[in-house]
Each structure stands twice: as structure tokens, then as C-alpha cells.
Design a protein around this motif. Structure first.
Motif, PDB file in Angstrom:
ATOM      1  N   GLY A  59      15.781 -10.062  -4.562  1.00 37.60           N
ATOM      2  CA  GLY A  59      14.984  -9.933  -3.345  1.00 37.60           C
ATOM      3  C   GLY A  59      14.999  -8.532  -2.795  1.00 37.60           C
ATOM      4  N   PHE A  60      15.525  -7.571  -3.584  1.00 37.76           N
ATOM      5  CA  PHE A  60      15.585  -6.180  -3.129  1.00 37.76           C
ATOM      6  C   PHE A  60      14.186  -5.641  -2.863  1.00 37.76           C
ATOM      7  N   ASN A  61      14.064  -4.796  -1.844  1.00 39.10           N
ATOM      8  CA  ASN A  61      12.802  -4.152  -1.477  1.00 39.10           C
ATOM      9  C   ASN A  61      11.747  -5.162  -1.031  1.00 39.10           C
ATOM     10  N   GLY A  62      12.187  -6.311  -0.523  1.00 43.96           N
ATOM     11  CA  GLY A  62      11.253  -7.282   0.017  1.00 43.96           C
ATOM     12  C   GLY A  62      10.551  -8.127  -1.019  1.00 43.96           C
ATOM     13  N   THR A  63      11.025  -8.119  -2.256  1.00 39.30           N
ATOM     14  CA  THR A  63      10.401  -8.929  -3.295  1.00 39.30           C
ATOM     15  C   THR A  63      10.765 -10.390  -3.093  1.00 39.30           C
ATOM     16  N   THR A  64       9.761 -11.248  -2.962  1.00 39.82           N
ATOM     17  CA  THR A  64      10.017 -12.662  -2.726  1.00 39.82           C
ATOM     18  C   THR A  64      10.447 -13.348  -4.012  1.00 39.82           C
ATOM     19  N   THR A 137      15.312  -7.359   3.586  1.00 34.68           N
ATOM     20  CA  THR A 137      16.472  -8.167   3.176  1.00 34.68           C
ATOM     21  C   THR A 137      16.172  -9.662   3.142  1.00 34.68           C
ATOM     22  N   VAL A 138      15.015 -10.078   3.646  1.00 37.86           N
ATOM     23  CA  VAL A 138      14.678 -11.500   3.689  1.00 37.86           C
ATOM     24  C   VAL A 138      14.014 -11.955   2.385  1.00 37.86           C
ATOM     25  N   GLY A 139      13.675 -11.014   1.517  1.00 34.62           N
ATOM     26  CA  GLY A 139      12.996 -11.357   0.277  1.00 34.62           C
ATOM     27  C   GLY A 139      13.735 -12.393  -0.544  1.00 34.62           C
ATOM     28  N   ALA A 140      15.056 -12.362  -0.522  1.00 34.75           N
ATOM     29  CA  ALA A 140      15.851 -13.309  -1.306  1.00 34.75           C
ATOM     30  C   ALA A 140      15.730 -14.731  -0.788  1.00 34.75           C
ATOM     31  N   TYR A 141      15.258 -14.910   0.439  1.00 36.62           N
ATOM     32  CA  TYR A 141      15.164 -16.247   1.034  1.00 36.62           C
ATOM     33  C   TYR A 141      13.729 -16.763   1.163  1.00 36.62           C
ATOM     34  N   PHE A 142      12.772 -15.927   0.792  1.00 31.77           N
ATOM     35  CA  PHE A 142      11.370 -16.333   0.905  1.00 31.77           C
ATOM     36  C   PHE A 142      10.910 -16.856  -0.448  1.00 31.77           C
ATOM     37  N   GLN A 143      10.753 -18.169  -0.555  1.00 30.10           N
ATOM     38  CA  GLN A 143      10.472 -18.806  -1.838  1.00 30.10           C
ATOM     39  C   GLN A 143       8.992 -19.188  -1.929  1.00 30.10           C
ATOM     40  N   LYS A 144       8.307 -18.652  -2.948  1.00 28.35           N
ATOM     41  CA  LYS A 144       6.901 -18.989  -3.168  1.00 28.35           C
ATOM     42  C   LYS A 144       6.789 -19.992  -4.315  1.00 28.35           C
ATOM     43  N   ILE A 145       6.151 -21.121  -4.061  1.00 24.69           N
ATOM     44  CA  ILE A 145       5.909 -22.122  -5.093  1.00 24.69           C
ATOM     45  C   ILE A 145       4.609 -21.822  -5.832  1.00 24.69           C
ATOM     46  N   ASN A 146       3.631 -21.291  -5.117  1.00 18.46           N
ATOM     47  CA  ASN A 146       2.348 -20.968  -5.734  1.00 18.46           C
ATOM     48  C   ASN A 146       1.683 -19.837  -4.959  1.00 18.46           C
ATOM     49  N   THR A 186       7.282 -11.190   7.912  1.00 19.24           N
ATOM     50  CA  THR A 186       5.910 -10.784   7.598  1.00 19.24           C
ATOM     51  C   THR A 186       5.693 -10.815   6.100  1.00 19.24           C
ATOM     52  N   LEU A 187       4.703 -11.580   5.670  1.00 15.04           N
ATOM     53  CA  LEU A 187       4.308 -11.637   4.265  1.00 15.04           C
ATOM     54  C   LEU A 187       3.074 -10.765   4.095  1.00 15.04           C
ATOM     55  N   SER A 188       3.168  -9.760   3.251  1.00 16.49           N
ATOM     56  CA  SER A 188       2.090  -8.794   3.101  1.00 16.49           C
ATOM     57  C   SER A 188       1.585  -8.754   1.664  1.00 16.49           C
ATOM     58  N   TYR A 189       0.255  -8.815   1.509  1.00 19.62           N
ATOM     59  CA  TYR A 189      -0.393  -8.701   0.201  1.00 19.62           C
ATOM     60  C   TYR A 189      -1.309  -7.480   0.196  1.00 19.62           C
ATOM     61  N   THR A 190      -1.383  -6.822  -0.952  1.00 19.49           N
ATOM     62  CA  THR A 190      -2.327  -5.727  -1.141  1.00 19.49           C
ATOM     63  C   THR A 190      -3.038  -5.918  -2.473  1.00 19.49           C
ATOM     64  N   PHE A 191      -4.374  -5.945  -2.436  1.00 20.93           N
ATOM     65  CA  PHE A 191      -5.172  -6.025  -3.657  1.00 20.93           C
ATOM     66  C   PHE A 191      -5.509  -4.615  -4.140  1.00 20.93           C
ATOM     67  N   TYR A 192      -5.313  -4.392  -5.440  1.00 19.06           N
ATOM     68  CA  TYR A 192      -5.626  -3.114  -6.061  1.00 19.06           C
ATOM     69  C   TYR A 192      -6.726  -3.307  -7.106  1.00 19.06           C
ATOM     70  N   PRO A 193      -7.604  -2.311  -7.285  1.00 12.29           N
ATOM     71  CA  PRO A 193      -8.683  -2.465  -8.274  1.00 12.29           C
ATOM     72  C   PRO A 193      -8.141  -2.444  -9.695  1.00 12.29           C
ATOM     73  N   VAL A 194      -8.780  -3.213 -10.557  1.00 14.29           N
ATOM     74  CA  VAL A 194      -8.478  -3.206 -11.992  1.00 14.29           C
ATOM     75  C   VAL A 194      -9.671  -2.586 -12.696  1.00 14.29           C
ATOM     76  N   ARG A 195      -9.472  -1.431 -13.297  1.00 11.35           N
ATOM     77  CA  ARG A 195     -10.579  -0.699 -13.920  1.00 11.35           C
ATOM     78  C   ARG A 195     -11.038  -1.351 -15.223  1.00 11.35           C
ATOM     79  N   ASP A 196     -10.080  -1.808 -16.020  1.00  6.14           N
ATOM     80  CA  ASP A 196     -10.408  -2.409 -17.317  1.00  6.14           C
ATOM     81  C   ASP A 196      -9.794  -3.803 -17.383  1.00  6.14           C
ATOM     82  N   PRO A 197     -10.451  -4.790 -16.799  1.00  5.75           N
ATOM     83  CA  PRO A 197      -9.887  -6.147 -16.796  1.00  5.75           C
ATOM     84  C   PRO A 197      -9.712  -6.686 -18.204  1.00  5.75           C
TER      85      PRO A 197
END
Length: 214
Positions: A59-64, A137-146, A186-197
Motif C-alpha cells: 500500500g506504499f505511495n497510496g496504492t490500493t 498510508t491508507v492504501g494498505a486498507y483500501f480494498q478494491k473488488i472491482n 480520497t480515491l483519485s483516478y487519472t486517465f492517460y491517453p494510449v497512443r497505440d492501443p
């Protein structure tokens, strides 16, 4: 007079020996330097997946975290606010926003929320989302099922789509004294462009029809 030629031969021989030693030493140094360069390049490439694995595991660096099922115990009475943040990277003509900016959940309660994405371009575009939570530091406790993260999303011209996120806050958070005063995540998402899908696989039936038409 007779000894002079012998002295010159001795000097010449010692010079050749010193030259060979110098060449051998230089070759050894060059080999060691080459090995160090190859090792450092290999380590730099290995560091990326290792860092990604480390973040997911701790969960380091906010990774869920990624959960496969809901918690077995009943939700706790303690509640916490979860805020939702949406961002779009440069070059991606999308409108991206949460359907709710904030909700209050019980710790251990499985919750489903939705983000809305709209492709504002007159052509198909592809993006991929990354995420994190704050405090870090909360990333280790934030569990995503989907969720829709790390999966390429291709949107048609003007297409609008709802994207769900299913999650819960691990009850183990309540046992961590450092989070006794925690009120908001706070749960934050960022979409990035994919040039060559990545190309989509051809269905078996479609492939058979193509072979038959040849």
C-alpha cells in the motif's frame, strides 16, 4: 662498450613487459566497467515491476489493494467519508467525473460507486486509468473488488459510459492507532491517453469466416 647493447636490450624487454601489463590491466578495467553498466541497466528495468509489486503488496505511495471477495465479518459501526477525484491527462479529449463527490461508509461495508466518462472527440480514442488514495498510508486498507483501472478503455465518438468501482475499507484499519483520528479517504483516478492501443483479438467464428472466404 660491449655492455651497452645488452643494457638497451634489457630496457626494451622491460618496456614490453610493462606494456603488456598495462594492456591487461586496461582490458580488465574495461570488462568490469562493461559488467557494471549491463548490471545497472538490467537493475533499472527490474526496478519498475519490483516497485509496482512492492506498492501493491504494502500500500506504499497510496496504492490500493485488490480483494477477491467481501470481508467475512459484519461492518463496524465506525464510519468514514470517502471522496472521489477524477482527472484526465493531457492529450485525451475525455470528460471524466464521479457521479458522487463524497459518500459516508461503514468500515468493512462493500460499496459500489460509479464514474462517468464521455469521449468529446469526433473519433475513437483510448485511455487507461491509474489510481491512488490519500492519505498515502491508507492504501494498505483500501480494498478494491472491482474497478476499471489499468485496462485500456476505447471510446467511440461522443460515447458516454458508466464505470463502476466496488470497494470496502478493511476493518484492520480500526486496529491501527495511527488512524484513530482519520475522518476522510480520497480515491483519485487519472486517465492517460494510449497512443497505440493493443489490437483486439479476432473471435473464432469471425476468423473461420475469413479463412473460408480466401
Amino acid at each position: 662498450m660491449e655492455n651497452k647493447p645488452q643494457m638497451r636490450e634489457g630496457v626494451t624487454g622491460s618496456g614490453k613487459t610493462a606494456s603488456r601489463r598495462t594492456l591487461t590491466r586496461d582490458a580488465a578495467v574495461a570488462s568490469i566497467c562493461g559488467f557494471v553498466v549491463v548490471f545497472m541497466v538490467g537493475a533499472s528495468y527490474a526496478a519498475v515491476p519490483f516497485y509496482n509489486w512492492f506498492c501493491r503488496a504494502t500500500g506504499f505511495n497510496g496504492t490500493t489493494q485488490v480483494a477477491t471477495s467481501a470481508p467475512s465479518d459484519a461492518p463496524l459501526q465506525r464510519k468514514i467519508a470517502v471522496r472521489f477525484d477524477a482527472n484526465v491527462g493531457p492529450g485525451l479529449p475525455w470528460k471524466f467525473e464521479p457521479e458522487q463527490n463524497e459518500i459516508e461508509v461503514r468500515i468493512g461495508e462493500v460499496v459500489t460507486v460509479f464514474y462517468t466518462v464521455t469521449n468529446q472527440a469526433a473519433r475513437p480514442t483510448t485511455g487507461v486509468a491509474a489510481y491512488n488514495v490519500a492519505p498515502l498510508t491508507v492504501g494498505a486498507y483500501f480494498q478494491k473488488i472491482n474497478c476499471f483501472c489499468f485496462t485500456e478503455q476505447t471510446m467511440g465518438p461522443g460515447e458516454k459510459r458508466e464505470m463502476p468501482v466496488v470497494f470496502y475499507v478493511d476493518p484492520q484499519l480500526a486496529k491501527d492507532s495511527e488512524n484513530d483520528t482519520l475522518k476522510t479517504i480520497t480515491l483519485s483516478y487519472t486517465f492517460y491517453p494510449v497512443r497505440d492501443p493493443a489490437p483486439k483479438p479476432v473471435a473464432a467464428g469471425e476468423g473461420d469466416r475469413r479463412k473460408g472466404s480466401l
